[in-house]
Write a protein that holds these residues in place. Structure first.
Motif, mmCIF file in Angstrom:
data_model
loop_
_atom_site.group_PDB
_atom_site.id
_atom_site.type_symbol
_atom_site.label_atom_id
_atom_site.label_comp_id
_atom_site.label_asym_id
_atom_site.label_seq_id
_atom_site.Cartn_x
_atom_site.Cartn_y
_atom_site.Cartn_z
ATOM 1 N N GLU A 91 0.815 -1.217 0.000
ATOM 2 C CA GLU A 91 0.000 0.000 0.000
ATOM 3 C C GLU A 91 0.847 1.265 0.000
ATOM 4 N N ARG A 92 2.135 1.120 0.263
ATOM 5 C CA ARG A 92 3.033 2.281 0.285
ATOM 6 C C ARG A 92 3.799 2.408 -1.024
ATOM 7 N N ASN A 93 3.294 1.833 -2.063
ATOM 8 C CA ASN A 93 3.989 1.806 -3.350
ATOM 9 C C ASN A 93 3.769 3.125 -4.087
ATOM 10 N N PRO A 94 4.718 4.069 -4.026
ATOM 11 C CA PRO A 94 4.503 5.421 -4.557
ATOM 12 C C PRO A 94 4.807 5.511 -6.054
ATOM 13 N N GLU A 95 3.816 5.289 -6.866
ATOM 14 C CA GLU A 95 4.039 5.273 -8.314
ATOM 15 C C GLU A 95 4.603 6.599 -8.819
ATOM 16 N N ILE A 96 4.226 7.712 -8.168
ATOM 17 C CA ILE A 96 4.751 9.009 -8.627
ATOM 18 C C ILE A 96 6.262 9.099 -8.429
ATOM 19 N N VAL A 100 10.497 -5.814 1.679
ATOM 20 C CA VAL A 100 9.884 -5.111 0.544
ATOM 21 C C VAL A 100 8.885 -6.048 -0.115
ATOM 22 N N SER A 101 7.679 -5.556 -0.352
ATOM 23 C CA SER A 101 6.656 -6.400 -0.973
ATOM 24 C C SER A 101 6.965 -6.610 -2.449
ATOM 25 N N GLN A 102 6.470 -7.718 -2.975
ATOM 26 C CA GLN A 102 6.697 -8.035 -4.375
ATOM 27 C C GLN A 102 6.047 -7.006 -5.284
ATOM 28 N N GLU A 103 4.920 -6.436 -4.853
ATOM 29 C CA GLU A 103 4.231 -5.428 -5.665
ATOM 30 C C GLU A 103 5.111 -4.201 -5.889
ATOM 31 N N VAL A 104 5.911 -3.834 -4.884
ATOM 32 C CA VAL A 104 6.829 -2.703 -5.032
ATOM 33 C C VAL A 104 7.897 -3.031 -6.066
ATOM 34 N N PHE A 105 8.471 -4.230 -5.968
ATOM 35 C CA PHE A 105 9.482 -4.644 -6.952
ATOM 36 C C PHE A 105 8.895 -4.678 -8.362
ATOM 37 N N ASN A 106 7.659 -5.148 -8.481
ATOM 38 C CA ASN A 106 7.014 -5.227 -9.796
ATOM 39 C C ASN A 106 6.831 -3.850 -10.420
ATOM 40 N N THR A 107 6.451 -2.873 -9.598
ATOM 41 C CA THR A 107 6.258 -1.515 -10.123
ATOM 42 C C THR A 107 7.591 -0.873 -10.492
ATOM 43 N N VAL A 133 7.882 6.983 3.164
ATOM 44 C CA VAL A 133 6.656 6.809 2.383
ATOM 45 C C VAL A 133 5.552 6.268 3.283
ATOM 46 N N GLU A 134 4.392 6.922 3.266
ATOM 47 C CA GLU A 134 3.244 6.433 4.020
ATOM 48 C C GLU A 134 2.054 6.242 3.090
ATOM 49 N N ILE A 135 1.147 5.356 3.470
ATOM 50 C CA ILE A 135 -0.031 5.025 2.663
ATOM 51 C C ILE A 135 -0.872 6.271 2.411
ATOM 52 N N ASP A 136 -1.403 6.392 1.203
ATOM 53 C CA ASP A 136 -2.222 7.538 0.825
ATOM 54 C C ASP A 136 -3.660 7.322 1.292
ATOM 55 N N SER A 137 -3.909 7.610 2.556
ATOM 56 C CA SER A 137 -5.234 7.402 3.140
ATOM 57 C C SER A 137 -5.424 8.361 4.303
ATOM 58 N N PRO A 138 -6.652 8.869 4.498
ATOM 59 C CA PRO A 138 -6.900 9.715 5.673
ATOM 60 C C PRO A 138 -6.564 9.002 6.982
ATOM 61 N N ASP A 139 -6.687 7.662 6.978
ATOM 62 C CA ASP A 139 -6.406 6.889 8.192
ATOM 63 C C ASP A 139 -4.936 6.918 8.591
ATOM 64 N N THR A 140 -4.062 7.263 7.657
ATOM 65 C CA THR A 140 -2.622 7.239 7.964
ATOM 66 C C THR A 140 -2.046 8.636 8.231
ATOM 67 N N ARG A 141 -2.903 9.643 8.282
ATOM 68 C CA ARG A 141 -2.408 10.997 8.590
ATOM 69 C C ARG A 141 -1.730 11.036 9.957
ATOM 70 N N TYR A 200 0.528 12.502 -2.745
ATOM 71 C CA TYR A 200 0.515 11.638 -3.925
ATOM 72 C C TYR A 200 0.008 12.365 -5.171
ATOM 73 N N ASN A 201 -0.492 13.579 -5.000
ATOM 74 C CA ASN A 201 -0.975 14.375 -6.145
ATOM 75 C C ASN A 201 0.045 15.412 -6.606
ATOM 76 N N GLU A 202 1.228 15.398 -6.013
ATOM 77 C CA GLU A 202 2.205 16.446 -6.306
ATOM 78 C C GLU A 202 3.448 15.875 -6.976
ATOM 79 N N LYS A 203 3.234 15.250 -8.112
ATOM 80 C CA LYS A 203 4.334 14.602 -8.823
ATOM 81 C C LYS A 203 5.396 15.601 -9.271
#
Length: 443
Positions: free
Chosen positions: A272-277, A304-311, A345-353, A395-398
């Motif tokens: 969930e912390r995979n920052p595509e930007i 490191v999760s496999q999803e991060v390596f894949n991206t 890097v933190e998850i892009d969610s109001p819950d993680t503020r 996450y909106n400030e690439k």
């Protein structure tokens, strides 16, 4: 049931010091961020006339081990140990790899979860409430009830997660009328992974009911961020105090900075912390700037999760990765100070503020600039800004992110890349322990 006590023959403060019993699951040789907070409080409490007594599991199943942290525990520290029944130990019989990942908080992407992973998450969420260490509650209450009475304990402090430890405090409060402080290193029902546990409506309500009971029975509450304080104040009228995590004076030999332009991420890099930007920005800079292409290195330290390596592979950056895996705390500190830029890097969610990673404070004293990515209104972003220790983007400030990386690279090539921090002393572990002591004196 078996228990044992260490350190009893070397009284630290004798009967003169106020006795505080600390109930924690994570303790050396456990590795990872969960162990640091109370390891450091225990280190400094005697300086303030407080005698800490630490209660821990005798036979825990820790996902991470760091033997080097043992040296942080004074030989005179009084430690109580009691057996624990660990469901994760049972689960590892079926899949050691999946058990270690889930117990570390690494939850695979929903679309890619195997049947076994889905089952393990459902069992964890619905059969072990609030968490897999709940079977330690009853034997702990029995053992500690006698110990508290016999040793005239003034205050007990429980720290979670695992939040089942707060149930120990709640039951002891009911039985003994002892002062009880509940310390929340992370939130309970609003923490990011909570939604991934495949909770039934009934289980979700049980979590909320338990959380509310703990918040309203504890005498005082400690949290690590202003957002969690505001959240809890809607659920209870008990006093909530913010005591953040912090940094300690680390005796690590200074080494030369990396010759490459290293962007280092230290700690678990969850799906969930995979920052595509970030990967997009780096890929564009590699294509646009030959010098950047030659000097870039991504240093990944920790799980490191496999999803991060894949991206990373998707953006053609795999060749720049230096995957170091989990390292000791001392080595992590050394790598922080050698790296050119430190990633947070933190998850892009109001819950993680509300999440302020413990490593942030170690980052801040490393003299290396921080590059942070997180949700709008993140508490850590305010700290980074106030201490002048780096740049934080959403996450909106690439473009802002890309410009920050480019700016850091220019300073790197000119030999002047360094952070210029201000006001860090307030986050020293000893200063924070003083805040804890002030809270203890209010009773």
């Amino acid at each position: 049931m078996s228990s044992n006590v260490s350190g009893n023959n070397v009284p630290l403060l004798g009967d003169r010091g106020r006795k505080v019993l600390i109930v924690t699951y994570y303790w050396p040789p456990a590795g990872g961020p969960g162990v640091q907070r109370w390891l450091k409080f225990v280190k400094y409490l005697p300086d303030f006339g407080i005698q800490p007594i630490v209660y821990i599991p005798k036979n825990p199943t820790y996902p991470l081990i760091d033997e080097g942290l043992q040296k942080e525990v004074s030989y005179s520290t009084k430690i109580l140990k009691n057996n624990i029944i660990e469901p994760y130990a049972w689960a590892s019989v079926f899949s050691k790899k999946n058990t270690k990942k889930i117990s570390s908080g690494i939850i695979p992407d929903k679309k890619k979860q195997s049947a076994l992973q889905r089952l393990m998450l459902w069992v964890r969420g619905n059969l072990f409430i609030p968490d897999a260490r709940v079977l330690w509650v009853r034997p702990s209450v029995t053992y500690l009830s006698n110990y508290i009475l016999e040793n005239k304990i003034d205050t007990i402090i429980t720290t979670g997660p695992p939040h089942s430890l707060h149930l120990i405090g709640m039951e002891l409060k009911k039985r003994l009328k002892v002062e009880w402080i509940a310390d929340f290193r992370d939130p309970w029902t609003t923490i990011g992974y909570h939604k991934e546990l495949k909770l039934s409506a009934k289980s979700q309500q049980r979590h909320k009911d338990m959380e509310k009971a703990v918040l309203n029975m504890a005498d005082k509450l400690i949290v690590t961020s202003p957002t969690t304080k505001a959240e809890f104040e809607t659920l209870t009228n008990k006093p909530v105090t913010v005591i953040t995590n912090g940094y300690d004076v680390e005796k690590v030999a200074k080494e030369p900075l990396d010759e490459k332009f290293t962007l280092a991420h230290i700690g678990s890099f969850l799906s969930e912390r995979n920052p595509e930007i970030l990967w997009q920005s780096l890929a564009e800079l590699v294509n646009e700037n030959e010098a950047f292409k030659e000097k870039l290195e991504l240093k990944l330290i920790g799980a490191v999760s496999q999803e991060v390596f894949n991206t990373i592979e998707k953006y053609g950056l795999s060749g720049y990765v230096n995957n170091m895996g989990y390292v000791s705390h001392d080595e992590a500190i050394s790598q922080q100070r050698k790296s050119q830029v430190l990633l947070l890097v933190e998850i892009d969610s109001p819950d993680t503020r509300c999440i302020i990673p413990g490593k942030l404070f170690e980052y801040m004293v490393s003299e290396r600039p921080i590059l942070a990515i997180g949700p709008e209104g993140a508490d850590f972003a305010q700290i980074i800004k106030a201490t002048n220790t780096g740049v934080s983007v959403t996450y909106n400030e690439k473009e802002l992110l890309k410009n920050a990386i480019e700016g850091y690279f220019v300073q790197f090539t000119e030999g002047g890349l360094k952070s210029h921090a201000i006001g860090l002393q307030q986050y020293s572990r000893k200063n924070l322990t003083g805040q804890l002591v002030d809270l203890l004196k209010q009773s």
